[in-house]
Design an enzyme around this catalytic site. Structure first.
Site, short mmCIF file in Angstrom:
data_model
loop_
_atom_site.label_atom_id
_atom_site.label_comp_id
_atom_site.label_asym_id
_atom_site.label_seq_id
_atom_site.Cartn_x
_atom_site.Cartn_y
_atom_site.Cartn_z
N CYS A 1 46.84 45.47 31.71
CA CYS A 1 45.85 46.16 30.89
C CYS A 1 44.45 45.77 31.33
O CYS A 1 44.10 44.58 31.35
CB CYS A 1 46.07 45.80 29.42
N CYS B 1 46.82 45.39 22.87
CA CYS B 1 45.52 45.79 22.31
C CYS B 1 45.44 47.27 21.96
O CYS B 1 44.44 47.72 21.38
CB CYS B 1 44.40 45.44 23.28
N ASP C 1 42.65 44.02 58.97
CA ASP C 1 43.83 43.29 58.49
C ASP C 1 44.99 44.27 58.30
O ASP C 1 44.96 45.12 57.42
CB ASP C 1 43.49 42.61 57.17
#
EC number: 6.3.5.13
Length: 459
Positions: free
Chosen positions: A221, A246, A357
């Site tokens: 979240c 929440c 990368d």
């Protein structure tokens, strides 16, 4: 423009003239499409160039931002607006840093820097958006998604979202902000903005993945940090979710995806289609006209683009991060099941535009691709890294000796070729006339592949 001093006006004219001369020289010498260099030169000669050009767009600037899908979405939105009779400026080559944006705007400006266009659709690199908003006040911002992409340059998705929020917050309240509701990070961003926020997203549970993939970025979240409850995911962390702690939940999309047409393959192109359609709708285009444009749309270069080369059908599927490659694999495997393809060319580069990368390939679920069988030709600057990843996906994926025929009893065949032109030729020769060769490259590899297939390079 009328408030410019004489000296500043002369400086602007010089900058525009030099940039247009560079464009003409590059194209005359067939060095490329000149999508970056003219803008870089103009910016050095006049640092306020982006703002001076952007403020002349009569109907407003539309910024398209996100990790994946910018070019396809931008081109579809452009088609919709052009078919309504609007004049549209667009950085169609995909050059999405500030120099590329300036180059695109300069292309439609006269020698005095005067720009006469209705809309400017500018796809913007996700890390550059805050810088662009310092000089440009857009009419609309379209936020497609946020995935891990080139972590050596950008960092994690939550830090990018925070920078976006800070940059967007000062914009006028009538600014349109179209947001992908299926992305928890972006949905949360939209809920915190005071601008005119609208949402797009999928509503097709039959497209849920069987499980959350390994290449997932944001399943917690964004409001309280609790692990989100997902009813299902469509790709990576994009799906239907809510927070059990929440109360944060997915924002309500403006319309249901199941009712919208789609011409390009892949779930990710459903998102691109919905995004372009939503912005067009917010700009006043009626739904019937949007649908007609979607049905006749052709793919952007390298983004599910289809070519005929030496009598063979070729589809190029740009894949530059874990989520993008996973979705490409998903689409290719669906076509394999239909008997439409058996040869795949993978090209992995590690240049600045790709991200230096390449460890991200180990976050990709290549096992389903290898398990589906067929021939895999591998090339690029980091071909051995990609070959090793495929090797780990199936132990009986064996590299043949030079000139050796495919082995009986093995479901997959791996061919390594350092020379990209030779790799392309090998893949073409191994593709039956009735099938499609799928080429899966990173960004710079895509440009090289297209240069080989079409005889043109893109700068």
């Amino acid at each position: 423009m009328s408030n410019l001093s004489i000296a500043d006006g002369i400086r602007l004219g010089i900058a525009v003239g030099v940039a247009k001369t560079v464009t003409a020289v590059v194209k005359a010498l067939r060095l490329g499409s000149a999508s970056v260099l003219p803008g870089e030169i103009a910016r050095r000669l006049h640092p306020k160039m982006l703002g001076l050009l952007a403020q002349q767009v009569s109907q407003g600037v539309i910024l398209v931002v996100g990790t994946n899908g910018k070019t396809t979405t931008s081109l579809l939105l452009r088609k919709i607006l052009v078919d309504q009779g609007y004049r549209v400026t667009h950085n169609a080559t995909g050059a999405n840093l500030i120099n590329g944006l300036i180059t695109a705007l300069l292309a439609d400006a006269n020698l005095f820097g005067r720009l006469s266009t209705d809309f400017a659709i500018l796809e913007v690199d996700e890390n550059v958006l805050p810088l662009v908003l310092k000089d440009c006040q857009p009419r609309a911002i379209l936020a497609l998604n946020l995935f891990r992409d080139q972590l050596d340059r950008y960092g994690e998705v939550d830090s990018i979202s925070q920078r976006w929020q800070k940059a967007i917050a000062p914009l006028p309240e009538n600014t349109i902000v179209a947001v992908n509701a299926d992305d928890p990070t972006l949905s949360h961003l939209g809920q915190k903005l005071a601008q005119r926020v609208c949402y797009f997203g999928l509503s097709e549970p039959d497209l849920y993945l069987e499980e959350i993939p390994h290449a997932v970025d944001s399943i917690y979240c964004p409001q309280c940090g609790t692990s989100l409850d997902y009813r299902g995911v469509y790709l990576s962390h994009l799906g239907d979710y809510q927070c059990p702690s929440c109360g944060f939940q997915k924002s309500q999309p403006a319309f249901h995806s199941s009712k919208w047409p789609q011409i390009l393959i892949g779930v990710y192109n459903k998102y691109n289609t919905l995004a372009a359609g939503l912005v067009a709708q917010q700009l006043g285009v009626n739904t019937e006209n949007i649908f007609n444009n979607i049905r006749s749309f052709k793919a952007a270069f390298g983004r599910a683009e289809e070519l005929n080369v030496e009598g063979k059908h070729v589809r190029i599927l740009l894949s530059k991060n874990p989520v993008g490659l996973n979705e490409t694999i998903r689409a290719v495997n669906d076509l394999k099941l239909q008997g439409q393809c058996s040869t795949t060319l993978l090209v992995l580069n590690d240049r600045i535009a790709d991200g230096t990368d390449v460890s991200w390939i180990w976050d990709v679920d290549t096992e389903p691709l290898v398990a589906s069988g067929g021939t895999f030709v591998v090339s690029g600057d980091r071909l051995y890294d990609m070959a090793l990843r495929l090797q780990y996906s199936q132990e009986n994926l064996i590299q043949p000796s030079q000139g050796e025929e495919p082995w009986d009893g093995h479901t997959s065949r791996l061919i390594l070729e350092e020379n990209l032109e030779k790799a392309v030729q090998i893949a073409l020769e191994l593709t039956p006339a009735e099938e499609t060769l799928h080429i899966i490259p990173t960004y710079t590899a895509m440009l090289e592949v297209r240069g080989i297939l079409t005889g043109r390079k893109i700068l």
